[in-house]
Write a protein that holds these residues in place. Structure first.
Motif, PDB file in Angstrom:
ATOM      1  N   GLY A  44       0.786  -1.224   0.000  1.00 30.83           N
ATOM      2  CA  GLY A  44       0.000   0.000   0.000  1.00 30.83           C
ATOM      3  C   GLY A  44       0.821   1.278   0.000  1.00 30.83           C
ATOM      4  O   GLY A  44       0.268   2.369  -0.006  1.00 30.83           O
ATOM      5  N   GLN A  45       2.133   1.160   0.013  1.00 34.78           N
ATOM      6  CA  GLN A  45       2.993   2.342  -0.019  1.00 34.78           C
ATOM      7  C   GLN A  45       3.295   2.714  -1.466  1.00 34.78           C
ATOM      8  O   GLN A  45       2.956   1.986  -2.383  1.00 34.78           O
ATOM      9  N   HIS A  46       3.950   3.856  -1.653  1.00 28.89           N
ATOM     10  CA  HIS A  46       4.353   4.238  -3.007  1.00 28.89           C
ATOM     11  C   HIS A  46       5.870   4.420  -3.050  1.00 28.89           C
ATOM     12  O   HIS A  46       6.513   4.609  -2.026  1.00 28.89           O
ATOM     13  N   ILE A  47       6.411   4.318  -4.253  1.00 29.79           N
ATOM     14  CA  ILE A  47       7.845   4.501  -4.473  1.00 29.79           C
ATOM     15  C   ILE A  47       8.010   5.633  -5.469  1.00 29.79           C
ATOM     16  O   ILE A  47       7.457   5.588  -6.562  1.00 29.79           O
ATOM     17  N   GLU A  48       8.771   6.638  -5.074  1.00 32.73           N
ATOM     18  CA  GLU A  48       9.051   7.762  -5.964  1.00 32.73           C
ATOM     19  C   GLU A  48      10.527   7.725  -6.346  1.00 32.73           C
ATOM     20  O   GLU A  48      11.399   7.781  -5.491  1.00 32.73           O
ATOM     21  N   ILE A  49      10.784   7.597  -7.643  1.00 30.25           N
ATOM     22  CA  ILE A  49      12.154   7.644  -8.159  1.00 30.25           C
ATOM     23  C   ILE A  49      12.242   8.926  -8.969  1.00 30.25           C
ATOM     24  O   ILE A  49      11.714   9.009 -10.076  1.00 30.25           O
ATOM     25  N   GLY A  51      12.884  11.863 -11.340  1.00 29.69           N
ATOM     26  CA  GLY A  51      13.333  11.862 -12.721  1.00 29.69           C
ATOM     27  C   GLY A  51      12.836  10.661 -13.513  1.00 29.69           C
ATOM     28  O   GLY A  51      12.957  10.630 -14.723  1.00 29.69           O
ATOM     29  N   PHE A  52      12.277   9.681 -12.820  1.00 31.02           N
ATOM     30  CA  PHE A  52      11.769   8.482 -13.498  1.00 31.02           C
ATOM     31  C   PHE A  52      10.262   8.372 -13.354  1.00 31.02           C
ATOM     32  O   PHE A  52       9.534   8.380 -14.336  1.00 31.02           O
ATOM     33  N   GLY A  53       9.783   8.244 -12.112  1.00 28.22           N
ATOM     34  CA  GLY A  53       8.353   8.146 -11.907  1.00 28.22           C
ATOM     35  C   GLY A  53       7.984   7.598 -10.550  1.00 28.22           C
ATOM     36  O   GLY A  53       8.848   7.356  -9.706  1.00 28.22           O
ATOM     37  N   THR A  54       6.677   7.393 -10.356  1.00 32.61           N
ATOM     38  CA  THR A  54       6.152   6.917  -9.083  1.00 32.61           C
ATOM     39  C   THR A  54       5.314   5.666  -9.306  1.00 32.61           C
ATOM     40  O   THR A  54       4.465   5.625 -10.194  1.00 32.61           O
ATOM     41  N   PHE A  55       5.572   4.656  -8.491  1.00 32.05           N
ATOM     42  CA  PHE A  55       4.798   3.423  -8.489  1.00 32.05           C
ATOM     43  C   PHE A  55       3.860   3.483  -7.287  1.00 32.05           C
ATOM     44  O   PHE A  55       4.306   3.783  -6.177  1.00 32.05           O
ATOM     45  N   SER A  56       2.582   3.187  -7.486  1.00 31.27           N
ATOM     46  CA  SER A  56       1.632   3.230  -6.383  1.00 31.27           C
ATOM     47  C   SER A  56       0.447   2.320  -6.690  1.00 31.27           C
ATOM     48  O   SER A  56       0.411   1.651  -7.722  1.00 31.27           O
ATOM     49  N   VAL A  57      -0.524   2.328  -5.773  1.00 26.65           N
ATOM     50  CA  VAL A  57      -1.761   1.567  -5.946  1.00 26.65           C
ATOM     51  C   VAL A  57      -2.898   2.567  -6.038  1.00 26.65           C
ATOM     52  O   VAL A  57      -2.936   3.549  -5.293  1.00 26.65           O
ATOM     53  N   ARG A  58      -3.811   2.337  -6.951  1.00 29.87           N
ATOM     54  CA  ARG A  58      -4.995   3.182  -7.086  1.00 29.87           C
ATOM     55  C   ARG A  58      -6.231   2.327  -6.856  1.00 29.87           C
ATOM     56  O   ARG A  58      -6.252   1.145  -7.180  1.00 29.87           O
ATOM     57  N   ASP A  59      -7.263   2.966  -6.326  1.00 30.96           N
ATOM     58  CA  ASP A  59      -8.547   2.300  -6.154  1.00 30.96           C
ATOM     59  C   ASP A  59      -9.396   2.569  -7.383  1.00 30.96           C
ATOM     60  O   ASP A  59      -9.558   3.715  -7.797  1.00 30.96           O
ATOM     61  N   PHE A  74     -23.841  -4.951 -16.860  1.00 31.51           N
ATOM     62  CA  PHE A  74     -23.497  -5.714 -15.670  1.00 31.51           C
ATOM     63  C   PHE A  74     -22.599  -4.868 -14.786  1.00 31.51           C
ATOM     64  O   PHE A  74     -21.939  -3.935 -15.245  1.00 31.51           O
ATOM     65  N   ASN A  75     -22.602  -5.178 -13.503  1.00 38.26           N
ATOM     66  CA  ASN A  75     -21.813  -4.424 -12.530  1.00 38.26           C
ATOM     67  C   ASN A  75     -20.409  -4.999 -12.426  1.00 38.26           C
ATOM     68  O   ASN A  75     -20.218  -6.216 -12.444  1.00 38.26           O
ATOM     69  N   VAL A  76     -19.447  -4.102 -12.322  1.00 40.10           N
ATOM     70  CA  VAL A  76     -18.054  -4.493 -12.123  1.00 40.10           C
ATOM     71  C   VAL A  76     -17.633  -3.963 -10.753  1.00 40.10           C
ATOM     72  O   VAL A  76     -17.769  -2.762 -10.481  1.00 40.10           O
ATOM     73  N   LYS A  77     -17.161  -4.866  -9.890  1.00 38.42           N
ATOM     74  CA  LYS A  77     -16.750  -4.467  -8.545  1.00 38.42           C
ATOM     75  C   LYS A  77     -15.482  -3.624  -8.613  1.00 38.42           C
ATOM     76  O   LYS A  77     -14.618  -3.837  -9.462  1.00 38.42           O
ATOM     77  N   GLY A  78     -15.366  -2.706  -7.683  1.00 38.79           N
ATOM     78  CA  GLY A  78     -14.158  -1.908  -7.561  1.00 38.79           C
ATOM     79  C   GLY A  78     -12.991  -2.785  -7.130  1.00 38.79           C
ATOM     80  O   GLY A  78     -13.180  -3.873  -6.572  1.00 38.79           O
ATOM     81  N   LYS A  79     -11.792  -2.318  -7.409  1.00 41.21           N
ATOM     82  CA  LYS A  79     -10.611  -3.091  -7.029  1.00 41.21           C
ATOM     83  C   LYS A  79      -9.400  -2.177  -6.954  1.00 41.21           C
ATOM     84  O   LYS A  79      -9.435  -1.026  -7.386  1.00 41.21           O
ATOM     85  N   LYS A  80      -8.338  -2.703  -6.412  1.00 45.33           N
ATOM     86  CA  LYS A  80      -7.068  -1.987  -6.357  1.00 45.33           C
ATOM     87  C   LYS A  80      -6.244  -2.393  -7.569  1.00 45.33           C
ATOM     88  O   LYS A  80      -6.206  -3.564  -7.929  1.00 45.33           O
ATOM     89  N   VAL A  81      -5.576  -1.417  -8.192  1.00 47.35           N
ATOM     90  CA  VAL A  81      -4.749  -1.703  -9.363  1.00 47.35           C
ATOM     91  C   VAL A  81      -3.401  -1.014  -9.211  1.00 47.35           C
ATOM     92  O   VAL A  81      -3.312   0.078  -8.651  1.00 47.35           O
ATOM     93  N   PRO A  82      -2.322  -1.648  -9.713  1.00 45.21           N
ATOM     94  CA  PRO A  82      -1.019  -0.984  -9.689  1.00 45.21           C
ATOM     95  C   PRO A  82      -1.026   0.177 -10.678  1.00 45.21           C
ATOM     96  O   PRO A  82      -1.712   0.122 -11.708  1.00 45.21           O
ATOM     97  N   TYR A  83      -0.276   1.227 -10.359  1.00 37.47           N
ATOM     98  CA  TYR A  83      -0.267   2.419 -11.193  1.00 37.47           C
ATOM     99  C   TYR A  83       1.153   2.970 -11.273  1.00 37.47           C
ATOM    100  O   TYR A  83       1.888   2.970 -10.279  1.00 37.47           O
TER     101      TYR A  83
END
Length: 109
Positions: A44-49, A51-59, A74-83
């Motif tokens: 659930g944490q993020h990584i900031e590099i 000059g390169f970018g940030t890796f995180s999780v989005r809802d 049809f309904n699609v449930k929410g989920k966490k995705v890498p970003y």
């Protein structure tokens, strides 16, 4: 580009900078680095590099989708995705189609 091709390119770039490392060592380093990134983001944490970018999780929220074959909603449930959000220097390099070196010594503050 596959992981093995990236490792070959990285070895070549390291050699140009005078760093000697064999492919087995670099393969282990890259593997441990990628595992570390996954571990941090999954927790659930993020990584900031800078000059390169940030890796995180989005809802991703609940949504409604359409099945064109059955012609039904049809309904699609929410989920966490890498970003990944690219950094400014990385984005600028992609737009200009060239490698832009980040000058780490130019610290204005």
């Amino acid at each position: 580009m596959r992981k093995d091709e990236l490792i070959s390119l990285t070895l070549s770039n390291l050699n140009k900078k005078g760093v000697v490392m064999d492919s087995q060592q670099l393969t282990k380093v890259v593997g441990v680095f990628l595992d570390s990134v996954k571990e941090v983001v999954i927790s659930g944490q993020h990584i900031e590099i800078r000059g390169f970018g940030t890796f995180s999780v989005r809802d991703r929220s609940n949504s409604t989708a359409w099945n064109p074959v059955l012609k039904q909603k049809f309904n699609v449930k929410g989920k966490k995705v890498p970003y990944f959000k690219p950094g400014t220097i990385f984005k600028k390099g992609v737009l200009e189609g060239k490698m832009i070196e980040h000058n780490r010594n130019s610290n204005p503050g």
